[in-house]
Design a protein around this motif. Sequence first.
Motif, PDB file in Angstrom:
ATOM      1  N   ASP A 130       1.382   2.099 -15.927  1.00  0.00           N
ATOM      2  CA  ASP A 130       2.347   1.007 -16.394  1.00  0.00           C
ATOM      3  C   ASP A 130       3.405   1.176 -15.404  1.00  0.00           C
ATOM      4  O   ASP A 130       4.351   0.303 -15.606  1.00  0.00           O
ATOM      5  CB  ASP A 130       2.746   0.989 -17.846  1.00  0.00           C
ATOM      6  CG  ASP A 130       1.734   0.465 -18.800  1.00  0.00           C
ATOM      7  OD1 ASP A 130       0.796  -0.095 -18.345  1.00  0.00           O
ATOM      8  OD2 ASP A 130       1.783   0.626 -19.928  1.00  0.00           O
ATOM      9  N   THR A 131       3.530   2.052 -14.578  1.00  0.00           N
ATOM     10  CA  THR A 131       4.600   2.325 -13.717  1.00  0.00           C
ATOM     11  C   THR A 131       4.233   1.804 -12.362  1.00  0.00           C
ATOM     12  O   THR A 131       3.046   1.634 -11.914  1.00  0.00           O
ATOM     13  CB  THR A 131       5.006   3.654 -13.352  1.00  0.00           C
ATOM     14  OG1 THR A 131       3.858   4.458 -12.888  1.00  0.00           O
ATOM     15  CG2 THR A 131       5.594   4.431 -14.603  1.00  0.00           C
ATOM     16  N   PRO A 132       5.177   0.766 -11.608  1.00  0.00           N
ATOM     17  CA  PRO A 132       4.894   0.187 -10.530  1.00  0.00           C
ATOM     18  C   PRO A 132       4.407   1.267  -9.359  1.00  0.00           C
ATOM     19  O   PRO A 132       3.578   0.742  -8.449  1.00  0.00           O
ATOM     20  CB  PRO A 132       6.342  -0.223  -9.949  1.00  0.00           C
ATOM     21  CG  PRO A 132       7.295  -0.257 -11.214  1.00  0.00           C
ATOM     22  CD  PRO A 132       6.672   0.636 -12.029  1.00  0.00           C
ATOM     23  N   SER A 133       4.742   2.339  -9.365  1.00  0.00           N
ATOM     24  CA  SER A 133       4.356   3.427  -8.158  1.00  0.00           C
ATOM     25  C   SER A 133       3.273   4.420  -8.892  1.00  0.00           C
ATOM     26  O   SER A 133       3.309   5.539  -8.558  1.00  0.00           O
ATOM     27  CB  SER A 133       5.452   4.304  -7.834  1.00  0.00           C
ATOM     28  OG  SER A 133       6.141   4.816  -8.787  1.00  0.00           O
ATOM     29  N   ALA A 134       2.272   3.655  -9.696  1.00  0.00           N
ATOM     30  CA  ALA A 134       1.357   4.757 -10.573  1.00  0.00           C
ATOM     31  C   ALA A 134       0.519   5.472  -9.546  1.00  0.00           C
ATOM     32  O   ALA A 134       0.160   6.700 -10.097  1.00  0.00           O
ATOM     33  CB  ALA A 134       0.401   3.771 -11.310  1.00  0.00           C
ATOM     34  N   GLY A 135       0.350   5.128  -8.455  1.00  0.00           N
ATOM     35  CA  GLY A 135      -0.696   5.949  -7.458  1.00  0.00           C
ATOM     36  C   GLY A 135      -0.074   7.007  -6.864  1.00  0.00           C
ATOM     37  O   GLY A 135      -0.935   7.909  -6.501  1.00  0.00           O
ATOM     38  N   ALA A 136       1.233   6.930  -6.737  1.00  0.00           N
ATOM     39  CA  ALA A 136       2.036   7.939  -6.116  1.00  0.00           C
ATOM     40  C   ALA A 136       1.687   9.523  -6.326  1.00  0.00           C
ATOM     41  O   ALA A 136       1.540  10.363  -5.212  1.00  0.00           O
ATOM     42  CB  ALA A 136       3.593   7.788  -5.942  1.00  0.00           C
ATOM     43  N   GLY A 137       1.729   9.569  -7.708  1.00  0.00           N
ATOM     44  CA  GLY A 137       1.260  11.226  -8.243  1.00  0.00           C
ATOM     45  C   GLY A 137      -0.147  11.357  -7.890  1.00  0.00           C
ATOM     46  O   GLY A 137      -0.341  12.726  -7.787  1.00  0.00           O
ATOM     47  N   ALA A 138      -0.960  10.659  -7.730  1.00  0.00           N
ATOM     48  CA  ALA A 138      -2.532  11.008  -7.559  1.00  0.00           C
ATOM     49  C   ALA A 138      -2.998  11.380  -6.314  1.00  0.00           C
ATOM     50  O   ALA A 138      -4.060  11.647  -5.671  1.00  0.00           O
ATOM     51  CB  ALA A 138      -3.384   9.661  -8.200  1.00  0.00           C
ATOM     52  N   LYS A 139      -2.024  11.108  -5.175  1.00  0.00           N
ATOM     53  CA  LYS A 139      -2.146  11.234  -3.640  1.00  0.00           C
ATOM     54  C   LYS A 139      -2.864  12.957  -3.356  1.00  0.00           C
ATOM     55  O   LYS A 139      -2.193  13.683  -4.061  1.00  0.00           O
ATOM     56  CB  LYS A 139      -0.912  11.381  -3.038  1.00  0.00           C
ATOM     57  CG  LYS A 139      -1.067  11.273  -1.333  1.00  0.00           C
ATOM     58  CD  LYS A 139       0.115  11.133  -0.550  1.00  0.00           C
ATOM     59  CE  LYS A 139      -0.162  10.892   0.853  1.00  0.00           C
ATOM     60  NZ  LYS A 139       1.140  10.681   1.520  1.00  0.00           N
ATOM     61  N   GLY A 140      -3.902  12.568  -2.745  1.00  0.00           N
ATOM     62  CA  GLY A 140      -4.602  13.778  -2.636  1.00  0.00           C
ATOM     63  C   GLY A 140      -5.862  14.293  -3.645  1.00  0.00           C
ATOM     64  O   GLY A 140      -6.370  15.503  -3.364  1.00  0.00           O
ATOM     65  N   ALA A 141      -5.762  13.508  -4.694  1.00  0.00           N
ATOM     66  CA  ALA A 141      -6.702  13.851  -5.860  1.00  0.00           C
ATOM     67  C   ALA A 141      -8.126  13.664  -5.265  1.00  0.00           C
ATOM     68  O   ALA A 141      -8.605  12.761  -4.217  1.00  0.00           O
ATOM     69  CB  ALA A 141      -6.666  12.911  -6.809  1.00  0.00           C
ATOM     70  N   THR A 142      -9.075  14.629  -5.669  1.00  0.00           N
ATOM     71  CA  THR A 142     -10.461  14.308  -5.326  1.00  0.00           C
ATOM     72  C   THR A 142     -11.043  13.009  -6.106  1.00  0.00           C
ATOM     73  O   THR A 142     -11.911  12.597  -5.519  1.00  0.00           O
ATOM     74  CB  THR A 142     -11.280  15.555  -5.626  1.00  0.00           C
ATOM     75  OG1 THR A 142     -10.749  16.745  -4.958  1.00  0.00           O
ATOM     76  CG2 THR A 142     -12.769  15.336  -5.386  1.00  0.00           C
TER      77      THR A 142
END
Length: 209
Positions: free
Chosen positions: A38-50
């Motif tokens: 639900d956050t606009p930058s939802a993908g930021a924390g997933a950077k580098g995930a397999t």
Amino acid sequence: MKVALCVRPDRPDAVRAARDAAARMRKAGHEVVDVNLDTPSAGAGAKGATIACILGGDGTMLRAARAMSPLGIPLLGVNLGRLGFLTTITIDDLDSAIADVAAGRHSVEERTLLDARLVRAGRETPFLALNDVVVARGAAVRSIHVAVRVDDDPLVVYWADGVIVATATGSTAYGFSVGGPLILPSSRAIMLVPIAPHLSFGNAVVFDP
């Protein structure tokens, strides 16, 4: 292996399932990040995930596709909802699926995304869509004119409630409900179908980009 667990916070069942799954994955030695869709930058924390595990239904999966596609992270849908066209496993299968991904025992199926632009009053707003993009009449109870151009060449002008542009993935959704064809999900084809056309071309058109 880094795993992103993606949920919508308004789904308590998904939040609980993600919390329990995260504990098991960390115990198995994986790095886990929680992603609030639900956050606009939802993908930021997933950077580098397999891999990104999406816990919910098809609506959650569509939201995750928009957030994760710029990062190129494969999605694994875990069905907690009623519809499971896009979610491939149940929560009971998640641990074994993660073990398979970590061991390289998996394949990735690519799907087409739509890259749309809304231009209004000189301002451009971009959208990504896994299913479809709809141009419709809104709350007004009247038909609208929709001029369609392909590669800047005129194709057709609809007098209708709107038009749907759908990917092969989206061909099973709104487009199908108004008479569009079903398209093999792995196809790159794009479908154009009018909504309640009046005295104008009413058939769906399928393009091969």
